[in-house]
Design an enzyme around this catalytic site. Structure first.
Site, short mmCIF file in Angstrom:
data_model
loop_
_atom_site.label_atom_id
_atom_site.label_comp_id
_atom_site.label_asym_id
_atom_site.label_seq_id
_atom_site.Cartn_x
_atom_site.Cartn_y
_atom_site.Cartn_z
N PRO A 10 0.83 -1.21 0.00
CA PRO A 10 0.00 0.00 0.00
C PRO A 10 0.87 1.25 0.00
CG PRO A 10 -0.04 -1.07 2.14
CD PRO A 10 0.64 -2.01 1.21
N GLU A 11 0.42 2.26 -0.73
CA GLU A 11 1.12 3.53 -0.80
C GLU A 11 0.31 4.58 -0.05
OE1 GLU A 11 2.54 4.34 -4.81
OE2 GLU A 11 2.54 2.20 -5.27
N LYS A 19 3.87 6.27 3.85
CA LYS A 19 3.24 4.95 3.90
C LYS A 19 3.13 4.41 5.32
CE LYS A 19 5.73 3.71 -0.35
NZ LYS A 19 6.61 2.69 -0.96
N HIS A 21 -7.19 -15.53 8.82
CA HIS A 21 -5.81 -15.10 9.07
C HIS A 21 -5.75 -13.99 10.12
CE1 HIS A 21 -4.54 -17.55 5.70
NE2 HIS A 21 -5.45 -16.97 4.95
N ARG A 57 -0.23 -13.20 4.65
CA ARG A 57 1.16 -13.58 4.37
C ARG A 57 2.11 -13.35 5.54
NH1 ARG A 57 1.14 -10.76 -1.65
NH2 ARG A 57 -0.37 -12.17 -2.59
N ARG A 86 10.96 -4.89 -9.63
CA ARG A 86 9.59 -4.47 -9.87
C ARG A 86 9.40 -4.36 -11.38
NH1 ARG A 86 11.59 -0.96 -5.85
NH2 ARG A 86 10.51 -1.01 -3.83
#
Length: 286
Positions: free
Chosen positions: A2-3, A61, A96, A117, A270
């Site tokens: 996320p940004e 962030k 989770h 994750r 990336r």
């Protein structure tokens, strides 16, 4: 990851639903979720019990919840799949679920940290002067911060021997910009990602900053960018800016400006997406 827009959406939700409430109990369900809190899960839970949550805060962030009447804050690392969700106390646990925070009131909701994750987590840190958790005190202001210094940013760009996308992702120079919004801003500015920063004039760097702000503000208005169900706001809702992306993820699709097929190139583990016609590569880049 996320940004800024995605993290800001979560911050606003936490401010509405969590800030000002008193913590009754913290339940750590997976040790990796507090691995950055070196004293362990029991210490993390004990130090928060009975404490009031302050105003939800963000820089770039990075997201944190100050602990009222202390010099500490809970820093949230969302990682690749972390979610901070407000749920009814009697709602079924997520598969989770890693951390549960119950509150000492009658609102009937609790805060849950869910992370498929387990790359993310929560941790308690001392505050540096200025109120930031000490581990992120080096992070630069973000372009939506009223105190962001545009002139200093331009000077830093001109003095560094680097390229423009690397500079945009340097969180010690400008925070909050990640791969998605860097590609979007560079497309809007018609700048190639490998353009040397030393070649940028003051008007060009100001134009680029304007596009960074525009794209982030537009993303904020629709809840950020969600490519799958892993990024959601505190109510479990996805953002819709993916539908408005002009560059990122549009390989082989026509450029919205000139119609040339968009390209993707590997870049620092990336990908960079760009228009080969609108964003001409520097002569030194093949």
């Amino acid at each position: 990851m996320p940004e800024l827009p995605e993290v800001e959406v979560v911050r606003r939700g936490l401010q509405r639903w969590v800030s000002g409430r008193t913590i009754a109990e913290v339940e750590v369900l997976h040790p990796r979720a507090v691995r950055r809190h070196l004293a362990g899960g029991e210490d993390f839970a004990a130090r928060l019990k009975g404490r009031i949550v302050g105003d939800a805060s963000r820089r770039g962030k990075y997201l944190w919840l100050p602990v009222a009447e202390t010099d500490t804050s809970v820093l949230a690392h969302l990682g690749m799949s972390g979610q901070l969700l407000i749920q009814a106390e009697d709602a079924q646990d997520e598969k989770h679920l890693r951390i549960r925070v119950r509150f000492d009131d009658v609102l009937g909701t609790e805060l849950r940290f869910v992370d498929q994750r387990t790359f993310g987590g929560l941790s308690l840190h001392e505050n540096a002067p200025g109120g930031l958790p000490d581990v992120i005190a080096h992070i630069a202001r973000d372009p939506l911060d009223p105190l962001f210094d545009d002139a200093a940013f331009h000077t830093a760009l001109r003095s560094r021997r680097t390229t423009i996308k690397r500079a945009l992702l340097d969180q010690s120079l400008i925070s909050g910009v990640g791969n998605i919004y860097a590609d979007e801003a560079l497309w809007r500015a018609r700048l190639h990602y490998e353009r040397p920063t030393a070649t940028l004039t003051r008007p060009r760097s100001a134009e680029l900053l304007g596009h960074v702000r525009e794209v982030m503000t537009a993303a904020l208005a629709v809840g950020g960018t969600s490519f799958d169900s892993l990024y959601v706001n505190v109510n479990g809702e996805s953002g819709y800016f993916e539908r408005s992306l002009d560059a990122y993820g549009r390989e082989d699709q026509p450029c919205r400006r000139c119609g040339t097929p968009m390209r993707r190139r590997p870049w620092m583990n990336r990908s960079s997406y760009f228009c080969p016609r609108c964003q001409r590569a520097p002569r030194t880049v093949s």
